[in-house]
Every structure is written in C-alpha cells, then in structure tokens.
Scaffold this motif. Structure first.
Motif, PDB file in Angstrom:
ATOM      1  N   ARG A  80     -62.485  51.277  25.699  1.00  0.00           N
ATOM      2  CA  ARG A  80     -61.771  52.136  24.753  1.00  0.00           C
ATOM      3  C   ARG A  80     -60.534  52.744  25.407  1.00  0.00           C
ATOM      4  O   ARG A  80     -59.450  52.786  24.809  1.00  0.00           O
ATOM      5  CB  ARG A  80     -62.696  53.247  24.248  1.00  0.00           C
ATOM      6  CG  ARG A  80     -62.072  54.096  23.132  1.00  0.00           C
ATOM      7  CD  ARG A  80     -62.925  55.306  22.786  1.00  0.00           C
ATOM      8  NE  ARG A  80     -64.291  54.924  22.490  1.00  0.00           N
ATOM      9  CZ  ARG A  80     -65.333  55.343  23.170  1.00  0.00           C
ATOM     10  NH1 ARG A  80     -65.171  56.152  24.209  1.00  0.00           N
ATOM     11  NH2 ARG A  80     -66.551  54.980  22.832  1.00  0.00           N
ATOM     12  N   TYR A  81     -60.669  53.193  26.640  1.00  0.00           N
ATOM     13  CA  TYR A  81     -59.527  53.754  27.356  1.00  0.00           C
ATOM     14  C   TYR A  81     -58.443  52.692  27.552  1.00  0.00           C
ATOM     15  O   TYR A  81     -57.251  52.971  27.380  1.00  0.00           O
ATOM     16  CB  TYR A  81     -59.967  54.297  28.710  1.00  0.00           C
ATOM     17  CG  TYR A  81     -58.821  54.829  29.539  1.00  0.00           C
ATOM     18  CD1 TYR A  81     -58.409  56.155  29.420  1.00  0.00           C
ATOM     19  CD2 TYR A  81     -58.145  54.005  30.433  1.00  0.00           C
ATOM     20  CE1 TYR A  81     -57.345  56.642  30.159  1.00  0.00           C
ATOM     21  CE2 TYR A  81     -57.085  54.484  31.186  1.00  0.00           C
ATOM     22  CZ  TYR A  81     -56.692  55.797  31.042  1.00  0.00           C
ATOM     23  OH  TYR A  81     -55.624  56.264  31.784  1.00  0.00           O
ATOM     24  N   THR A  82     -58.849  51.491  27.906  1.00  0.00           N
ATOM     25  CA  THR A  82     -57.877  50.421  28.127  1.00  0.00           C
ATOM     26  C   THR A  82     -57.084  50.152  26.866  1.00  0.00           C
ATOM     27  O   THR A  82     -55.853  49.974  26.913  1.00  0.00           O
ATOM     28  CB  THR A  82     -58.599  49.137  28.577  1.00  0.00           C
ATOM     29  OG1 THR A  82     -59.346  49.413  29.756  1.00  0.00           O
ATOM     30  CG2 THR A  82     -57.598  48.037  28.861  1.00  0.00           C
ATOM     31  N   TRP A  83     -57.743  50.126  25.725  1.00  0.00           N
ATOM     32  CA  TRP A  83     -57.025  49.873  24.476  1.00  0.00           C
ATOM     33  C   TRP A  83     -56.109  51.043  24.127  1.00  0.00           C
ATOM     34  O   TRP A  83     -54.981  50.841  23.660  1.00  0.00           O
ATOM     35  CB  TRP A  83     -58.025  49.624  23.353  1.00  0.00           C
ATOM     36  CG  TRP A  83     -57.350  49.374  22.029  1.00  0.00           C
ATOM     37  CD1 TRP A  83     -57.356  50.169  20.928  1.00  0.00           C
ATOM     38  CD2 TRP A  83     -56.559  48.227  21.701  1.00  0.00           C
ATOM     39  NE1 TRP A  83     -56.623  49.601  19.925  1.00  0.00           N
ATOM     40  CE2 TRP A  83     -56.108  48.403  20.360  1.00  0.00           C
ATOM     41  CE3 TRP A  83     -56.171  47.080  22.395  1.00  0.00           C
ATOM     42  CZ2 TRP A  83     -55.305  47.466  19.723  1.00  0.00           C
ATOM     43  CZ3 TRP A  83     -55.365  46.154  21.750  1.00  0.00           C
ATOM     44  CH2 TRP A  83     -54.941  46.347  20.438  1.00  0.00           C
ATOM     45  N   GLN A  84     -56.575  52.274  24.351  1.00  0.00           N
ATOM     46  CA  GLN A  84     -55.745  53.433  24.047  1.00  0.00           C
ATOM     47  C   GLN A  84     -54.516  53.498  24.946  1.00  0.00           C
ATOM     48  O   GLN A  84     -53.463  53.989  24.531  1.00  0.00           O
ATOM     49  CB  GLN A  84     -56.579  54.715  24.183  1.00  0.00           C
ATOM     50  CG  GLN A  84     -57.635  54.870  23.112  1.00  0.00           C
ATOM     51  CD  GLN A  84     -58.647  55.952  23.436  1.00  0.00           C
ATOM     52  OE1 GLN A  84     -58.694  56.452  24.559  1.00  0.00           O
ATOM     53  NE2 GLN A  84     -59.472  56.312  22.472  1.00  0.00           N
ATOM     54  N   GLN A  85     -54.621  52.995  26.170  1.00  0.00           N
ATOM     55  CA  GLN A  85     -53.509  53.008  27.119  1.00  0.00           C
ATOM     56  C   GLN A  85     -52.867  51.613  27.238  1.00  0.00           C
ATOM     57  O   GLN A  85     -52.335  51.257  28.282  1.00  0.00           O
ATOM     58  CB  GLN A  85     -54.009  53.462  28.497  1.00  0.00           C
ATOM     59  CG  GLN A  85     -54.611  54.841  28.516  1.00  0.00           C
ATOM     60  CD  GLN A  85     -53.610  55.929  28.172  1.00  0.00           C
ATOM     61  OE1 GLN A  85     -52.422  55.797  28.458  1.00  0.00           O
ATOM     62  NE2 GLN A  85     -54.092  56.997  27.560  1.00  0.00           N
ATOM     63  N   ARG A  86     -52.883  50.872  26.156  1.00  0.00           N
ATOM     64  CA  ARG A  86     -52.373  49.497  26.197  1.00  0.00           C
ATOM     65  C   ARG A  86     -50.887  49.428  26.513  1.00  0.00           C
ATOM     66  O   ARG A  86     -50.398  48.411  26.997  1.00  0.00           O
ATOM     67  CB  ARG A  86     -52.658  48.777  24.885  1.00  0.00           C
ATOM     68  CG  ARG A  86     -52.133  49.477  23.635  1.00  0.00           C
ATOM     69  CD  ARG A  86     -52.663  48.796  22.380  1.00  0.00           C
ATOM     70  NE  ARG A  86     -52.239  49.455  21.152  1.00  0.00           N
ATOM     71  CZ  ARG A  86     -52.856  50.494  20.613  1.00  0.00           C
ATOM     72  NH1 ARG A  86     -53.934  50.985  21.201  1.00  0.00           N
ATOM     73  NH2 ARG A  86     -52.410  51.046  19.496  1.00  0.00           N
ATOM     74  N   ASP A  90     -66.484  60.234  23.113  1.00  0.00           N
ATOM     75  CA  ASP A  90     -66.892  60.662  21.782  1.00  0.00           C
ATOM     76  C   ASP A  90     -67.599  62.005  21.860  1.00  0.00           C
ATOM     77  O   ASP A  90     -68.134  62.390  22.888  1.00  0.00           O
ATOM     78  CB  ASP A  90     -67.854  59.640  21.164  1.00  0.00           C
ATOM     79  CG  ASP A  90     -67.164  58.312  20.890  1.00  0.00           C
ATOM     80  OD1 ASP A  90     -65.957  58.343  20.607  1.00  0.00           O
ATOM     81  OD2 ASP A  90     -67.848  57.267  20.955  1.00  0.00           O
ATOM     82  N   ASP A  96     -47.172  54.995  31.095  1.00  0.00           N
ATOM     83  CA  ASP A  96     -46.679  53.962  30.203  1.00  0.00           C
ATOM     84  C   ASP A  96     -46.040  52.858  31.035  1.00  0.00           C
ATOM     85  O   ASP A  96     -46.086  52.881  32.268  1.00  0.00           O
ATOM     86  CB  ASP A  96     -45.684  54.538  29.187  1.00  0.00           C
ATOM     87  CG  ASP A  96     -44.488  55.225  29.855  1.00  0.00           C
ATOM     88  OD1 ASP A  96     -44.192  54.918  31.033  1.00  0.00           O
ATOM     89  OD2 ASP A  96     -43.849  56.062  29.196  1.00  0.00           O
ATOM     90  N   ALA A 145     -59.647  61.555  24.029  1.00  0.00           N
ATOM     91  CA  ALA A 145     -60.074  60.550  23.050  1.00  0.00           C
ATOM     92  C   ALA A 145     -60.914  59.448  23.685  1.00  0.00           C
ATOM     93  O   ALA A 145     -61.466  58.607  22.982  1.00  0.00           O
ATOM     94  CB  ALA A 145     -58.851  59.939  22.374  1.00  0.00           C
ATOM     95  N   GLU A 146     -60.999  59.450  25.018  1.00  0.00           N
ATOM     96  CA  GLU A 146     -61.766  58.420  25.701  1.00  0.00           C
ATOM     97  C   GLU A 146     -63.261  58.609  25.496  1.00  0.00           C
ATOM     98  O   GLU A 146     -64.040  57.659  25.585  1.00  0.00           O
ATOM     99  CB  GLU A 146     -61.454  58.464  27.197  1.00  0.00           C
ATOM    100  CG  GLU A 146     -62.116  57.378  28.013  1.00  0.00           C
ATOM    101  CD  GLU A 146     -61.754  57.474  29.484  1.00  0.00           C
ATOM    102  OE1 GLU A 146     -62.240  56.634  30.256  1.00  0.00           O
ATOM    103  OE2 GLU A 146     -60.984  58.387  29.852  1.00  0.00           O
ATOM    104  N   ASP A 174     -58.319  61.299  29.261  1.00  0.00           N
ATOM    105  CA  ASP A 174     -57.897  61.318  27.861  1.00  0.00           C
ATOM    106  C   ASP A 174     -59.064  61.816  27.020  1.00  0.00           C
ATOM    107  O   ASP A 174     -60.132  61.204  27.015  1.00  0.00           O
ATOM    108  CB  ASP A 174     -57.482  59.910  27.422  1.00  0.00           C
ATOM    109  CG  ASP A 174     -56.886  59.890  26.025  1.00  0.00           C
ATOM    110  OD1 ASP A 174     -56.924  60.948  25.350  1.00  0.00           O
ATOM    111  OD2 ASP A 174     -56.387  58.832  25.612  1.00  0.00           O
TER     112      ASP A 174
END
Length: 356
Positions: free
Chosen positions: A138-144, A333, A219, A330-331, A328
């Motif tokens: 999930r973190y990887t996708w959020q920090q894509r 739940d 980024d 959001a990482e 993060d």
C-alpha cells in the motif's frame, strides 16, 4: 514531501556501519523472500511474453558441480546481466522492440516489488518493525511518484545526456561536418565528462532512488537529487561502506550457495537412480527451482542493502539520524486506536484494532 532536519553538530557514531550487517537477515525474512521471488518470476514471465531472451539462461549459471564459489560469482554476474541486459541491448540496437518492452517490464515489476522490499527494510532498520505485505504494498502504491517516477526520470536524464553524443556521432559521418566538429571537440569532451559522471551515478546509485522514496517519501526529483548527493559527497566513507557491503554480499552469497548445493546433493541422494525418465526430469526441474532460491535471496539482499546504505549516506551528508523514517498516516488502517473496558474496568487499547 517530508523535509529532513540536518544538524551540523551531529556526529555519526563510529559503529554506524554495523547497520549494513542487518541487511542479510532482513533479506532472509519470509515476506521479503516472497516479494523477491514474485519479482523474479514476473520478470521471467514478461520476458517470455514480449519475446526477450536474456544473454544466457540463468539455470546454466547455477552448476552444483562447479563449486560454490564459482557458482555464487556466476549467479551474481547473471543477476546483474539479466537486470541491465535490456537497457544495454537498447544502446546496442539489438532487437529494439523486445528490449524496450523488457525494460518497461523491469521498471514496472521492480518499481512495485522492489519498493515494497525496501520499505520493509527501512522500517526494520529504523524502527525495528516488520510491516506486513499489505502495508508495504500500500505504501509503495501511495508513493508511486518516487518508486516509478524516480527511475523513469533517471533514465530520461541518461537519454538526454546521450542524445548530444549521438548527434555528434551521426554528424561525424558527413565529411564537411566532421571538420567543424573537430574544431570544437573540447566541447564534446566536456559533454562526455558530464555524461560519464551521470552514467556512473546511475549505475552505482540507482538503489538510492528506491530508498529515498521508501525512507523519506521522496518524489521523483528529490529521489534523483539525493542519489547524486549521497554518491558524490564524502566519497571516502562511501568507499568504506562499499567495501563492507562487498564482504557481506560475498559471504552471504557463499553461505547461501553452499547451503543450497548441500540441499541439492542430499536430494540427489534421496532420488537415487530410478528407471523412470519422467521422474528424473521432474526431479531435476524441482532441484533447479530450489537452487534458484539463491537468486531470490541475493535479489532481496540487493534491495535491503540499498536501504541500509542509504540511511548511512543520509546520516553522513545530511546529518539525519539513521532511526528517522517517513511515516505516512494513510499507510496504516484504523486511525486512532479503539478503547475497550479492561478486566478492572479501566479502559485500555484494543489489541485487535488496526491502529493499535
């Protein structure tokens, strides 16, 4: 994007380099090995789909009869060639379409899978945590933007550096243009120096791009700029870390290879010499698959070592403690942990809540 808070008075402990010794153990964790195996298999399947053939089959490098030292070295060599092979083939114009598709496959697979491995390593090294696969992915996708955009930006810069030299090469085919270019050749040398520095940085420092996104939530632009800063500033310390990593990697490769060769020999003894060609072929396939775990482990080790090296270089250059990592919200739940009544009537955290 999070901002570091460098301290000019901060002095790194003399034993900081011991952080590098944790990388092999982290690479051996089940979820890390699972991610590395998924990445290796995904790349292999995508190569077959797009019709790309690596320089040499990987299984040929894993020869139990050749001794574990030679086997380990051959495995590492083939790992590197398998990863960078399509990028080299593009430069050499060998089967351009399949090479481009193979490059895109590697960027997609390792941008996602490699990012998750580095994130697990980052939290393990800084907070002694062991996040689950879902949280890491999930973190990887959020920090894509960092995991996918950083490598793309790095390759785009490499192409931009190579473009003027390619134009010069084409112009040198024309006699009257070659005369003019020869006069301004010092400019070409300067461009070549810059391109070489960029290429060396990209070849040696690419793990920092993933680590910057995993550790600091960077980024694409920040990740690439950190790569250059951590590679070229205070180079003597980097050389020392590289020497330690070289010893650690060689020892890990030797131990992993020796262990798997021993397993292969034991399984060969158990198999005996059955008068069944199909059984022999099937057993040989399974033994080759087991030996390929060496590749899986060393692949995981590349990513976990990159995270450890990044933390040390960030400490050296920016003065940021190695135990600082971007979290993060959001990482995870659950938000705020929930409360429940305890045995004595006093409220306590609910251990079953996601945020607890």
């Amino acid at each position: 994007m999070p901002q570091d808070t460098p301290s000019s008075n901060y002095r790194a402990p003399a034993w900081s380099w011991l952080l590098l010794l944790k990388a092999p153990a982290i690479a051996l964790r089940g979820r890390v090995m699972l991610l590395a195996a998924a990445g290796v298999i995904a790349v292999w399947l995508l190569d077959a789909l797009v019709g790309y053939t690596p320089t040499e089959p990987l299984v040929d490098a894993i020869d139990a009869g050749g001794g574990f030292v030679r086997t380990a070295l051959a495995t590492v060599e083939h790992m590197a060639r398998d990863f960078v092979g399509p990028f080299v083939d593009i430069v050499q114009n060998d089967d351009l379409l399949s090479s481009v598709l193979a490059c895109l496959a590697r960027l997609a697979v390792w941008g996602f899978v490699g990012g998750a491995i580095v994130r697990i390593a980052a939290l393990s090294l800084t907070r002694d945590e062991d996040p689950n696969l879902e949280a890491a992915l999930r973190y990887t996708w959020q920090q894509r933007a960092g995991f996918f955009g950083g490598p793309v930006l790095l390759l785009t810069g490499l192409a931009a550096m190579a473009l003027p030299l390619l134009v010069v090469r084409l112009a040198m085919e024309v006699s009257w243009l070659a005369t003019g270019i020869a006069v301004i050749w010092p400019i070409v040398i300067v461009v070549a120096i810059v391109a070489t520095l960029y290429g060396v940085a990209a070849l040696a420092g690419w793990p920092f791009v993933w680590a910057a996104a995993a550790v600091d939530g960077s980024d694409s632009f920040d990740a690439v700029s950190r790569m250059f800063a951590y590679l070229y500033q205070k180079p003597l310390r980097l050389v020392g870390y590289a020497a330690v990593l070289g010893v650690v990697a060689a020892a890990s490769a030797g131990v992993a290879t020796g262990f798997m060769i021993a397993v292969d020999q034991v399984s060969e003894f158990a198999a005996g010499s059955p008068d069944n060609p199909w059984a022999l072929t099937t057993i040989a396939w399974w033994n080759a698959a087991a030996l390929s775990l060496i590749v899986v482990y060393l692949t995981a080790l590349v990513w976990t070592s990159g995270a450890a090296l990044y933390l040390l270089r960030r400490q050296d250059v920016d003065g940021v403690h190695v135990d600082e990592v971007f979290i993060d919200p959001a990482e995870f739940d659950g938000g705020i942990p929930t409360l429940r009544d305890g045995p004595t009537g006093v409220p306590e955290f609910d251990d079953q809540s996601d945020a607890a």
